[in-house]
Design a protein around this motif. Structure first.
Motif, PDB file in Angstrom:
ATOM      1  N   PRO A  79       0.836  -1.199   0.000  1.00 53.47           N
ATOM      2  CA  PRO A  79       0.000   0.000   0.000  1.00 53.47           C
ATOM      3  C   PRO A  79       0.875   1.254   0.000  1.00 53.47           C
ATOM      4  O   PRO A  79       2.054   1.187   0.334  1.00 53.47           O
ATOM      5  N   GLU A  80       0.274   2.367  -0.371  1.00 49.46           N
ATOM      6  CA  GLU A  80       1.023   3.626  -0.300  1.00 49.46           C
ATOM      7  C   GLU A  80       1.143   4.027   1.160  1.00 49.46           C
ATOM      8  O   GLU A  80       0.138   4.167   1.856  1.00 49.46           O
ATOM      9  N   VAL A  81       2.365   4.192   1.606  1.00 45.78           N
ATOM     10  CA  VAL A  81       2.628   4.395   3.034  1.00 45.78           C
ATOM     11  C   VAL A  81       3.074   5.837   3.238  1.00 45.78           C
ATOM     12  O   VAL A  81       3.846   6.359   2.433  1.00 45.78           O
ATOM     13  N   PRO A  82       2.582   6.512   4.294  1.00 45.70           N
ATOM     14  CA  PRO A  82       3.033   7.883   4.547  1.00 45.70           C
ATOM     15  C   PRO A  82       4.563   7.955   4.644  1.00 45.70           C
ATOM     16  O   PRO A  82       5.183   7.045   5.204  1.00 45.70           O
ATOM     17  N   ALA A  83       5.130   9.025   4.116  1.00 43.85           N
ATOM     18  CA  ALA A  83       6.594   9.175   4.111  1.00 43.85           C
ATOM     19  C   ALA A  83       7.134   9.035   5.525  1.00 43.85           C
ATOM     20  O   ALA A  83       6.562   9.566   6.478  1.00 43.85           O
ATOM     21  N   GLY A  84       8.199   8.308   5.678  1.00 44.60           N
ATOM     22  CA  GLY A  84       8.846   8.190   6.975  1.00 44.60           C
ATOM     23  C   GLY A  84       8.307   7.072   7.849  1.00 44.60           C
ATOM     24  O   GLY A  84       8.864   6.816   8.908  1.00 44.60           O
ATOM     25  N   VAL A  85       7.223   6.417   7.431  1.00 39.79           N
ATOM     26  CA  VAL A  85       6.717   5.292   8.235  1.00 39.79           C
ATOM     27  C   VAL A  85       7.311   3.995   7.671  1.00 39.79           C
ATOM     28  O   VAL A  85       7.019   3.620   6.541  1.00 39.79           O
ATOM     29  N   PRO A  86       8.159   3.313   8.433  1.00 41.26           N
ATOM     30  CA  PRO A  86       8.753   2.081   7.912  1.00 41.26           C
ATOM     31  C   PRO A  86       7.729   0.939   7.860  1.00 41.26           C
ATOM     32  O   PRO A  86       6.901   0.803   8.756  1.00 41.26           O
ATOM     33  N   VAL A  87       7.816   0.154   6.799  1.00 42.39           N
ATOM     34  CA  VAL A  87       6.946  -1.023   6.671  1.00 42.39           C
ATOM     35  C   VAL A  87       7.657  -2.217   7.310  1.00 42.39           C
ATOM     36  O   VAL A  87       8.826  -2.475   7.027  1.00 42.39           O
ATOM     37  N   VAL A  88       6.937  -2.906   8.186  1.00 41.55           N
ATOM     38  CA  VAL A  88       7.431  -4.127   8.824  1.00 41.55           C
ATOM     39  C   VAL A  88       6.614  -5.280   8.258  1.00 41.55           C
ATOM     40  O   VAL A  88       5.376  -5.251   8.322  1.00 41.55           O
ATOM     41  N   ALA A  89       7.275  -6.284   7.673  1.00 35.05           N
ATOM     42  CA  ALA A  89       6.528  -7.339   6.981  1.00 35.05           C
ATOM     43  C   ALA A  89       6.869  -8.724   7.496  1.00 35.05           C
ATOM     44  O   ALA A  89       8.035  -9.107   7.580  1.00 35.05           O
ATOM     45  N   ASP A  90       5.813  -9.464   7.827  1.00 34.49           N
ATOM     46  CA  ASP A  90       5.936 -10.891   8.124  1.00 34.49           C
ATOM     47  C   ASP A  90       5.891 -11.625   6.781  1.00 34.49           C
ATOM     48  O   ASP A  90       4.833 -11.734   6.164  1.00 34.49           O
ATOM     49  N   MET A  91       7.051 -12.099   6.338  1.00 27.93           N
ATOM     50  CA  MET A  91       7.159 -12.804   5.056  1.00 27.93           C
ATOM     51  C   MET A  91       7.396 -14.300   5.244  1.00 27.93           C
ATOM     52  O   MET A  91       7.917 -14.968   4.350  1.00 27.93           O
ATOM     53  N   SER A  92       7.018 -14.809   6.430  1.00 26.44           N
ATOM     54  CA  SER A  92       7.381 -16.190   6.776  1.00 26.44           C
ATOM     55  C   SER A  92       7.114 -17.200   5.666  1.00 26.44           C
ATOM     56  O   SER A  92       7.928 -18.076   5.420  1.00 26.44           O
ATOM     57  N   SER A  93       5.956 -17.079   5.011  1.00 27.89           N
ATOM     58  CA  SER A  93       5.584 -18.155   4.089  1.00 27.89           C
ATOM     59  C   SER A  93       5.791 -17.808   2.618  1.00 27.89           C
ATOM     60  O   SER A  93       5.399 -18.607   1.760  1.00 27.89           O
ATOM     61  N   HIS A  94       6.421 -16.669   2.314  1.00 31.35           N
ATOM     62  CA  HIS A  94       6.756 -16.458   0.890  1.00 31.35           C
ATOM     63  C   HIS A  94       8.099 -15.778   0.658  1.00 31.35           C
ATOM     64  O   HIS A  94       8.431 -15.449  -0.490  1.00 31.35           O
ATOM     65  N   ILE A  95       8.870 -15.612   1.720  1.00 31.60           N
ATOM     66  CA  ILE A  95      10.221 -15.078   1.507  1.00 31.60           C
ATOM     67  C   ILE A  95      10.953 -16.001   0.520  1.00 31.60           C
ATOM     68  O   ILE A  95      10.736 -17.209   0.519  1.00 31.60           O
ATOM     69  N   LEU A  96      11.729 -15.424  -0.351  1.00 34.02           N
ATOM     70  CA  LEU A  96      12.540 -16.166  -1.333  1.00 34.02           C
ATOM     71  C   LEU A  96      11.716 -16.833  -2.432  1.00 34.02           C
ATOM     72  O   LEU A  96      12.242 -17.601  -3.229  1.00 34.02           O
ATOM     73  N   SER A  97      10.412 -16.547  -2.480  1.00 34.00           N
ATOM     74  CA  SER A  97       9.601 -17.135  -3.553  1.00 34.00           C
ATOM     75  C   SER A  97       9.654 -16.283  -4.816  1.00 34.00           C
ATOM     76  O   SER A  97       9.245 -16.723  -5.881  1.00 34.00           O
ATOM     77  N   ARG A  98      10.122 -15.047  -4.679  1.00 33.58           N
ATOM     78  CA  ARG A  98      10.240 -14.131  -5.814  1.00 33.58           C
ATOM     79  C   ARG A  98      11.126 -12.957  -5.373  1.00 33.58           C
ATOM     80  O   ARG A  98      11.336 -12.757  -4.171  1.00 33.58           O
ATOM     81  N   PRO A  99      11.618 -12.171  -6.327  1.00 33.40           N
ATOM     82  CA  PRO A  99      12.403 -11.001  -5.903  1.00 33.40           C
ATOM     83  C   PRO A  99      11.505 -10.016  -5.157  1.00 33.40           C
ATOM     84  O   PRO A  99      10.327  -9.864  -5.482  1.00 33.40           O
ATOM     85  N   MET A 100      12.046  -9.404  -4.124  1.00 32.48           N
ATOM     86  CA  MET A 100      11.339  -8.360  -3.376  1.00 32.48           C
ATOM     87  C   MET A 100      12.316  -7.186  -3.261  1.00 32.48           C
ATOM     88  O   MET A 100      13.511  -7.413  -3.082  1.00 32.48           O
ATOM     89  N   ASP A 101      11.785  -5.980  -3.297  1.00 36.49           N
ATOM     90  CA  ASP A 101      12.644  -4.807  -3.156  1.00 36.49           C
ATOM     91  C   ASP A 101      12.800  -4.501  -1.663  1.00 36.49           C
ATOM     92  O   ASP A 101      11.955  -3.841  -1.057  1.00 36.49           O
ATOM     93  N   VAL A 102      13.880  -5.002  -1.088  1.00 33.15           N
ATOM     94  CA  VAL A 102      14.080  -4.895   0.363  1.00 33.15           C
ATOM     95  C   VAL A 102      14.070  -3.436   0.815  1.00 33.15           C
ATOM     96  O   VAL A 102      13.612  -3.109   1.912  1.00 33.15           O
ATOM     97  N   SER A 103      14.536  -2.530  -0.063  1.00 29.75           N
ATOM     98  CA  SER A 103      14.648  -1.125   0.346  1.00 29.75           C
ATOM     99  C   SER A 103      13.283  -0.489   0.627  1.00 29.75           C
ATOM    100  O   SER A 103      13.209   0.593   1.199  1.00 29.75           O
ATOM    101  N   ARG A 104      12.203  -1.147   0.233  1.00 29.85           N
ATOM    102  CA  ARG A 104      10.870  -0.598   0.542  1.00 29.85           C
ATOM    103  C   ARG A 104      10.399  -0.955   1.950  1.00 29.85           C
ATOM    104  O   ARG A 104       9.324  -0.529   2.370  1.00 29.85           O
ATOM    105  N   TYR A 105      11.205  -1.751   2.650  1.00 24.76           N
ATOM    106  CA  TYR A 105      10.809  -2.204   3.983  1.00 24.76           C
ATOM    107  C   TYR A 105      11.771  -1.677   5.037  1.00 24.76           C
ATOM    108  O   TYR A 105      12.961  -1.516   4.769  1.00 24.76           O
ATOM    109  N   GLY A 106      11.241  -1.433   6.230  1.00 26.69           N
ATOM    110  CA  GLY A 106      12.116  -1.118   7.347  1.00 26.69           C
ATOM    111  C   GLY A 106      12.622  -2.396   7.987  1.00 26.69           C
ATOM    112  O   GLY A 106      13.754  -2.475   8.445  1.00 26.69           O
ATOM    113  N   LEU A 107      11.745  -3.393   8.016  1.00 22.32           N
ATOM    114  CA  LEU A 107      12.097  -4.670   8.645  1.00 22.32           C
ATOM    115  C   LEU A 107      11.307  -5.789   7.968  1.00 22.32           C
ATOM    116  O   LEU A 107      10.104  -5.648   7.710  1.00 22.32           O
ATOM    117  N   ILE A 108      12.002  -6.870   7.686  1.00 24.11           N
ATOM    118  CA  ILE A 108      11.378  -8.087   7.138  1.00 24.11           C
ATOM    119  C   ILE A 108      11.702  -9.216   8.103  1.00 24.11           C
ATOM    120  O   ILE A 108      12.840  -9.316   8.570  1.00 24.11           O
TER     121      ILE A 108
END
Ligand SMILES: *Cc1c(COP(=O)(O)O)cnc(C)c1O
Length: 360
Positions: free
Chosen positions: A160-189
């Motif tokens: 989703p479009e996130v307000p500037a400065g709010v880091p996105v924290v993502a639980d990727m437990s069941s699809h990490i490494l299933s496709r490329p992800m742009d890590v720089s869009r997340y504060g924490l994975i």
């Protein structure tokens, strides 16, 4: 002979990786002992750890201003650890799109101010919230999402479009490494290992450095991201065997051509299963909105649930296991993680078509 294992987790691992583990179990690289028996401080194990991290950085394109932590306690421990480390007396936004993000939201409520920024529970978690349904706080310490809901089979392909400065924290437990992800869009994975990475007991946290050092005063040191980062995930004994095995899985994925290649296979596998469901004339059904159907976890029901037990029995005869759906959803669930082969998917589709032809 191995089964086709569709379990949601712990889940299938690549056979070649397990064969290598078997071969090295008693004697790793001529050292006369296995990885499990080695000091975590010795140069052999620290080499394994650093190589695993380097391969993961390479696979995911993790920028240099992110730390990679190899921790314990599973994704569930992260539900508490993340607010302890990141809230810093502020409030965080949670979007609830299935059982796992709901659990994360509930756990965080014990630890500080959290807001429900959106929920699809009213639609039984079969879709993602539209942009105008999210009420995002521009002052939030972070926005928490579960980008693949393992139980409901809902995957987020766009953030989703996130307000500037709010880091996105993502639980990727069941699809990490299933496709490329742009890590720089997340504060924490974060991701528990037992779906797409390795054995249970290991959880990987990828965190942007500027988010470190904000932990609340009561945070135990083994749960403090900054402390763990300073000690290279080795403040105490890390889950050495899990890290070793994860490292072999990373090498296996690199040998397949990296995540872009892995994604193509995953797209093909998921398409086979969803086509079988959608082409069954209503015999099988998946309730999730097409654009957010998970490529990793495919829940489906039989129009006549009285046939569920028979379907599972026939599956077992064909050595297809782990297909029983989560109790909260019912029906079936095929988890088709990276290590599930196209052959396994073909065997499942064969059963589905066969069974429907006889019972419809
Ligand atoms: C499996 C899973 C969890 C829980 O993992 P544990 O290791 O059992 O704590 C959390 N989130 C998601 C998305 C999962 O698939």
């Amino acid at each position: 002979m191995r089964i086709f294992n569709f379990s949601a987790g712990p889940a299938v691992l690549p056979t070649t990786v397990l064969e290598q583990v078997r071969d090295e179990l008693l004697d790793w690289h001529g050292r006369g002992m296995g990885i499990m028996e080695m000091s975590h401080r010795g140069k052999d194990f620290t080499g394994v750890l650093h190589e695993a991290e380097a391969d993961l950085r390479d696979l995911m394109g993790i920028p240099s201003n992110y730390k990679v932590l190899f921790l314990q306690g599973g994704a569930t421990q992260q539900f508490a650890q993340i607010p302890m480390n990141l809230l810093a007396g502020r409030s965080a936004d949670y979007v609830v799109t299935g059982s796992w993000s709901k659990k994360a939201y509930k756990e965080a409520q014990h630890l500080g101010g959290v807001r429900l920024a959106g929920s699809t529970e009213a639609s039984a978690f079969t879709c993602l919230p539209a942009a105008n349904e999210l009420k995002l706080d521009p002052q939030a310490a972070y926005l928490h999402l579960c980008t693949n809901e393992t139980i409901h089979g809902v995957e987020m392909f766009d953030l989703p479009e996130v307000p500037a400065g709010v880091p996105v924290v993502a639980d990727m437990s069941s699809h990490i490494l299933s496709r490329p992800m742009d890590v720089s869009r997340y504060g924490l994975i974060y991701a528990g290992a037992q779906k797409n990475i390795g054995p249970a007991g290991l959880v990987i946290v990828i965190v942007r450095e500027d988010l470190l050092g904000k932990a609340s005063a009561i945070t135990p040191s083994v749960m403090n991201f900054a402390t763990m980062a300073e000690h290279d995930s080795m403040l105490n004994t890390p889950p050495t065997f899990g890290i070793y095995l994860a490292g072999l899985v990373f090498k296996n994925l690199k040998a397949q051509g990296g995540l872009a290649a892995v994604e193509q296979t995953n797209i093909a596998k998921a398409k086979r299963v969803y086509d079988a469901i959608d082409g069954s004339g209503g015999f099988y059904r998946n309730p999730v909105d097409a654009p957010c159907r998970s490529r990793m976890n495919v829940p489906f029901t039989l129009a006549n649930p009285a046939l569920d037990a028979e379907f599972l029995a026939e599956a077992a005869e064909r050595r297809l296991e782990g297909l029983k759906g989560h109790k909260s959803v019912g029906g079936m669930r095929a988890s088709i993680y990276n290590a599930m082969s196209l052959d396994g998917v073909e065997a499942l589709v064969g059963l589905m078509q066969d069974f429907a032809a006889r019972k419809a």
